[in-house]
Design a protein around this motif. Structure first.
Motif, PDB file in Angstrom:
ATOM      1  N   GLU A   1       0.819  -1.215   0.000  1.00 15.19           N
ATOM      2  CA  GLU A   1       0.000   0.000   0.000  1.00 15.19           C
ATOM      3  C   GLU A   1       0.854   1.268   0.000  1.00 15.19           C
ATOM      4  N   SER A   2       2.075   1.191   0.506  1.00 10.35           N
ATOM      5  CA  SER A   2       2.933   2.377   0.539  1.00 10.35           C
ATOM      6  C   SER A   2       3.329   2.833  -0.870  1.00 10.35           C
ATOM      7  N   LEU A   3       3.160   1.972  -1.870  1.00 13.27           N
ATOM      8  CA  LEU A   3       3.438   2.390  -3.247  1.00 13.27           C
ATOM      9  C   LEU A   3       2.544   3.564  -3.645  1.00 13.27           C
ATOM     10  N   PHE A   4       1.327   3.614  -3.094  1.00 16.42           N
ATOM     11  CA  PHE A   4       0.410   4.707  -3.423  1.00 16.42           C
ATOM     12  C   PHE A   4       0.855   6.030  -2.816  1.00 16.42           C
ATOM     13  N   ASP A   5       1.662   5.969  -1.757  1.00 16.15           N
ATOM     14  CA  ASP A   5       2.134   7.185  -1.085  1.00 16.15           C
ATOM     15  C   ASP A   5       3.538   7.583  -1.519  1.00 16.15           C
ATOM     16  N   GLY A   6       4.157   6.794  -2.392  1.00 17.91           N
ATOM     17  CA  GLY A   6       5.506   7.068  -2.817  1.00 17.91           C
ATOM     18  C   GLY A   6       6.551   6.685  -1.788  1.00 17.91           C
ATOM     19  N   ALA A   7       6.154   5.908  -0.774  1.00 23.68           N
ATOM     20  CA  ALA A   7       7.087   5.479   0.263  1.00 23.68           C
ATOM     21  C   ALA A   7       7.734   4.144  -0.124  1.00 23.68           C
ATOM     22  N   ASN A   8       8.754   3.780   0.642  1.00 26.23           N
ATOM     23  CA  ASN A   8       9.471   2.528   0.401  1.00 26.23           C
ATOM     24  C   ASN A   8       8.671   1.380   1.017  1.00 26.23           C
ATOM     25  N   PRO A   9       8.172   0.442   0.203  1.00 24.53           N
ATOM     26  CA  PRO A   9       7.351  -0.640   0.731  1.00 24.53           C
ATOM     27  C   PRO A   9       8.110  -1.625   1.609  1.00 24.53           C
ATOM     28  N   PHE A  10       9.435  -1.571   1.581  1.00 20.43           N
ATOM     29  CA  PHE A  10      10.248  -2.463   2.415  1.00 20.43           C
ATOM     30  C   PHE A  10      10.554  -1.852   3.767  1.00 20.43           C
ATOM     31  N   GLU A  11      10.169  -0.593   3.962  1.00 21.51           N
ATOM     32  CA  GLU A  11      10.343   0.067   5.256  1.00 21.51           C
ATOM     33  C   GLU A  11       9.016   0.010   6.012  1.00 21.51           C
ATOM     34  N   VAL A  12       8.724  -1.179   6.549  1.00 22.90           N
ATOM     35  CA  VAL A  12       7.474  -1.395   7.265  1.00 22.90           C
ATOM     36  C   VAL A  12       7.638  -0.906   8.685  1.00 22.90           C
ATOM     37  N   LYS A  13       6.682  -0.069   9.129  1.00 23.00           N
ATOM     38  CA  LYS A  13       6.773   0.507  10.469  1.00 23.00           C
ATOM     39  C   LYS A  13       5.826  -0.194  11.404  1.00 23.00           C
TER      40      LYS A  13
END
Length: 143
Positions: free
Chosen positions: A131-143
């Motif tokens: 889902e972070s792809l939609f925000d332009g974030a790194n999908p491998f940096e799960v918080k």
């Protein structure tokens, strides 16, 4: 050449385009209008993204597809009750040609059942937030 992978997650589906700065912009919903910052020769495309095990690199990766010639055969496998969810078998995609002469073939490998324990262990160690792809974030940096 040929690339073989195992799907490990459900797909996210959306729409994307690339800006003149080559930055991907993604949306869960179709864009209302043609974006102002779209690449001159760019198009808004439907995309699928899912977590996969890449056998060539022995690693967890995100596979994003926009090519309809790949998407249609995968959907046909999923819709076929003999194949079903692609996490239960490997998929091989073979690319031939270049540029406008590029062609893809998609082949489901005979059903193998659940992914190997080593693959699932690697997936647990490296969680992915698609889902972070939609925000332009790194999908491998799960918080």
């Amino acid at each position: 050449g040929e690339n073989t992978f195992r799907v490990l997650s459900s797909a996210i589906i959306g729409w994307e385009y690339f800006t003149v700065d080559k930055k991907p912009i993604r949306s869960r919903e179709p864009f209302e209008d043609v974006p102002n910052d779209i690449k001159k020769d760019g198009k808004v495309k439907t995309f699928w993204a899912f977590v996969v095990w890449n056998y060539q690199t022995n690693s967890i990766q995100i596979l994003e597809l926009t090519q309809k010639t790949i998407m249609k055969p995968i959907k046909a496998l999923v819709d076929n009750p003999k194949w079903g969810f692609p996490g239960m078998y490997d998929i091989a995609i073979t690319k031939t040609g270049e540029l406008l002469d590029t062609e893809y073939s998609v082949q489901g490998e005979p059903p193998l059942g659940e992914p190997a324990i080593e693959i699932m262990d690697a997936y647990q160690v490296k969680p992915v937030n698609l889902e972070s792809l939609f925000d332009g974030a790194n999908p491998f940096e799960v918080k």
